[in-house]
Design a protein around this motif. Sequence first.
Motif, mmCIF file in Angstrom:
data_model
loop_
_atom_site.group_PDB
_atom_site.id
_atom_site.type_symbol
_atom_site.label_atom_id
_atom_site.label_comp_id
_atom_site.label_asym_id
_atom_site.label_seq_id
_atom_site.Cartn_x
_atom_site.Cartn_y
_atom_site.Cartn_z
ATOM 1 N N VAL A 1 -5.899 33.232 27.026
ATOM 2 C CA VAL A 1 -5.476 33.726 28.329
ATOM 3 C C VAL A 1 -4.725 32.570 28.972
ATOM 4 O O VAL A 1 -5.193 31.428 28.913
ATOM 5 N N ALA A 2 -3.571 32.840 29.560
ATOM 6 C CA ALA A 2 -2.809 31.753 30.172
ATOM 7 C C ALA A 2 -2.359 32.144 31.563
ATOM 8 O O ALA A 2 -2.106 33.310 31.846
ATOM 9 N N PHE A 3 -2.275 31.134 32.437
ATOM 10 C CA PHE A 3 -1.776 31.317 33.798
ATOM 11 C C PHE A 3 -0.594 30.389 34.008
ATOM 12 O O PHE A 3 -0.622 29.240 33.579
ATOM 13 N N GLY A 4 0.437 30.868 34.685
ATOM 14 C CA GLY A 4 1.555 30.013 35.073
ATOM 15 C C GLY A 4 2.042 30.424 36.443
ATOM 16 O O GLY A 4 1.982 31.598 36.807
ATOM 17 N N SER A 5 2.561 29.456 37.221
ATOM 18 C CA SER A 5 3.187 29.824 38.490
ATOM 19 C C SER A 5 4.436 30.640 38.228
ATOM 20 O O SER A 5 4.846 31.441 39.056
ATOM 21 N N GLU A 6 5.043 30.403 37.081
ATOM 22 C CA GLU A 6 6.232 31.168 36.689
ATOM 23 C C GLU A 6 6.151 31.461 35.202
ATOM 24 O O GLU A 6 5.458 30.763 34.458
ATOM 25 N N GLY B 1 -4.358 20.341 24.218
ATOM 26 C CA GLY B 1 -3.652 19.350 25.040
ATOM 27 C C GLY B 1 -2.147 19.452 24.884
ATOM 28 O O GLY B 1 -1.396 19.360 25.851
ATOM 29 N N GLU B 2 -1.714 19.654 23.644
ATOM 30 C CA GLU B 2 -0.289 19.752 23.365
ATOM 31 C C GLU B 2 0.310 20.977 24.080
ATOM 32 O O GLU B 2 1.363 20.905 24.711
ATOM 33 N N MET B 3 -0.418 22.106 23.978
ATOM 34 C CA MET B 3 0.070 23.334 24.611
ATOM 35 C C MET B 3 0.131 23.167 26.128
ATOM 36 O O MET B 3 1.120 23.536 26.770
ATOM 37 N N LEU B 4 -0.930 22.582 26.709
ATOM 38 C CA LEU B 4 -0.946 22.438 28.173
ATOM 39 C C LEU B 4 0.127 21.461 28.632
ATOM 40 O O LEU B 4 0.749 21.655 29.681
ATOM 41 N N SER B 5 0.366 20.428 27.818
ATOM 42 C CA SER B 5 1.347 19.432 28.215
ATOM 43 C C SER B 5 2.755 20.039 28.269
ATOM 44 O O SER B 5 3.536 19.739 29.177
ATOM 45 N N VAL B 6 3.070 20.933 27.345
ATOM 46 C CA VAL B 6 4.365 21.620 27.380
ATOM 47 C C VAL B 6 4.445 22.525 28.617
ATOM 48 O O VAL B 6 5.451 22.559 29.328
ATOM 49 N N MET B 7 3.336 23.233 28.897
ATOM 50 C CA MET B 7 3.307 24.109 30.073
ATOM 51 C C MET B 7 3.524 23.300 31.352
ATOM 52 O O MET B 7 4.317 23.667 32.228
ATOM 53 N N LEU B 8 2.813 22.170 31.446
ATOM 54 C CA LEU B 8 2.896 21.326 32.645
ATOM 55 C C LEU B 8 4.327 20.816 32.841
ATOM 56 O O LEU B 8 4.846 20.789 33.957
ATOM 57 N N GLY B 9 4.970 20.441 31.740
ATOM 58 C CA GLY B 9 6.333 19.905 31.783
ATOM 59 C C GLY B 9 7.332 20.878 32.382
ATOM 60 O O GLY B 9 8.293 20.472 33.036
ATOM 61 N N THR B 10 7.104 22.180 32.181
ATOM 62 C CA THR B 10 8.039 23.177 32.720
ATOM 63 C C THR B 10 7.914 23.314 34.236
ATOM 64 O O THR B 10 8.782 23.903 34.872
ATOM 65 N N MET B 11 6.827 22.814 34.804
ATOM 66 C CA MET B 11 6.571 23.027 36.238
ATOM 67 C C MET B 11 6.859 21.772 37.068
ATOM 68 O O MET B 11 6.469 21.697 38.236
ATOM 69 N N CYS B 12 7.559 20.776 36.475
ATOM 70 C CA CYS B 12 7.864 19.525 37.197
ATOM 71 C C CYS B 12 8.626 19.787 38.493
ATOM 72 O O CYS B 12 8.335 19.179 39.519
ATOM 73 N N ASP B 13 9.612 20.689 38.444
ATOM 74 C CA ASP B 13 10.434 20.878 39.648
ATOM 75 C C ASP B 13 9.682 21.616 40.757
ATOM 76 O O ASP B 13 10.120 21.611 41.898
ATOM 77 N N ARG B 14 8.548 22.226 40.452
ATOM 78 C CA ARG B 14 7.737 22.845 41.505
ATOM 79 C C ARG B 14 6.830 21.825 42.197
ATOM 80 O O ARG B 14 6.276 22.128 43.267
ATOM 81 N N GLY B 15 6.642 20.664 41.570
ATOM 82 C CA GLY B 15 5.732 19.688 42.163
ATOM 83 C C GLY B 15 5.939 18.310 41.581
ATOM 84 O O GLY B 15 5.175 17.857 40.733
ATOM 85 N N PRO B 16 6.998 17.612 42.028
ATOM 86 C CA PRO B 16 7.305 16.311 41.440
ATOM 87 C C PRO B 16 6.522 15.135 42.030
ATOM 88 O O PRO B 16 6.657 14.024 41.553
#
Lengths: 298, 228
Positions: free
Chosen positions: A265-270, A19-34
């Motif tokens: 394995v990880a996926f990111g839009s960026e 959860g901690e790892m995903l939450s950091v990942m999600l936080g980086t993508m705020c400007d792609r989908g606010p």
Amino acid sequence: MCGIVGLFLKNNTLEPKLGEMLSVMLGTMCDRGPDSAGFAVYGTPEKGRTKITLQSGDPEKDFAGLKQAVDKEIGIKAELKEKSTHAVLTVSSDKVDAVRTWLNEHRPSLRVMGVGDSIEIYKEVGYPTEVAKRFDLKSMKGSHAIGHTRMATESAVTTLGAHPFSTGSDQCLVHNGSLSNHNGIRRQLIKDGMRFETENDTEVAAAYLTWRMKQGLNLGEALNSTIDDLDGFFNFVVGTKDGFGVVRDPIACKPAVMAETDDYVAFGSEYRALVNLPDINKARVWEPEPATVYFWER
Amino acid sequence: MRTIDLTKSNIRELNEELHRQGGGANEDSWEVLNPRGAHAVAVGVDAPISISVKGSVGYYCGGMNKQAQVTVHGSAGPGVAENMMSGKVVIKGDASQYAGATGRGGLLVIEGNASSRCGISMKGIDIVVKGNIGHMSAFMAQSGHLVVCGDAGDALGDSLYEAKLFVRGSVKSLGADCVEKDMRPEHHAALTKLLKDAGITDIKPDEFKRYGSARKLYNFNIDNADAY
């Protein structure tokens, strides 16, 4: 635009930190989908128990006495874990249908976000970091998780329009892009008995995969069939009880980057979404090929 | 050498500093630390300086570059060196989609692979890719050179104008109006120079095939008059 993050752990010792790892990942993508955000977390299943994630516009009223009512009416011992506008109702697996029917009839204001042995789904309108905080994503444990930050194009900014979409047990899908033949596919699937909650194109993609897997296809085969049958722009990231899959449409104009180590394995839009992962500098990092299915199973 | 650490400065501070450098800049060597996938690293620089970026970058790194030498010690996100005017951008890793799009000059070197739409609508830029390139590369490319030491994906050079394409490996498919052409001495010479400028010494120009426009699509054809 939209942001997608996904994490599938290969190393069990990382599970408490999912959860901690995903939450950091999600936080980086705020400007792609606010507009809104959501996530699905696959936790450790408990034998004979199934989790129903519920959402309510008026949680105080709707969740009060819900457990007692379910226990009494269905004759079971349910557990209810409330988190803001959502609650996870855990019931014996053989009573899931009975509970859902009862909820449908007697608690129509509750919405079922997802059902399964492992999956819990949370999604709301709001800035992604706020949504993650509201549901305490950081403290969640599990084997894999998928998150989404939404900038709406095809349908309204509502809780139900947020991703992930879950249309089958322990299944979920997030999407960056837009589909152009979703109305036709929706009509076809309705004829085949699938039910829809929204006018959203992504829900059609999720239901399409559920329908394919019901026909006996595995996750990889089902993802492969989207390339022929779904028209439009898409990056899909999909979770099942023990699987994690990725597919991009043949045009592949929506951004995607993946990373793999012995541990995950990880996926990111960026790439920004991946930079905080452990040992990212040693990871194999690549852009998934267009019209190519990638999937992992435990 | 000036060092800017992007965990301490933001991207706007970095780019403003770089934009202050003019023709006679005495700070001619710059280092950027911890880009961590940031967008628009070293965009719009117009000075003969060298910028070394230590890590992977996000969208549009080196966009609109003039004169500067930008080296990324990592991979680049979409639109690297988009609309470059002059100078040189080197990516040590891979580049995402539309690398060098609409570029008007300068040299873009990608030492890894480039994904889809590499060199789309290029207008004079030279692009050298050591690895492979993805589908729809050099779409509507107008002028300049695209050199690919590996393979090219589907629909290479679709609706091509006068850019010259050189591919050493296989081409999955050619786009509309893109055809294989003879390698004449002037092409051989141009390719030799591009490989040298990109620092590639182990690959010979005669291992490449040349592709260009059949010039049937972009010329007015009297037979099609009824269609207008």
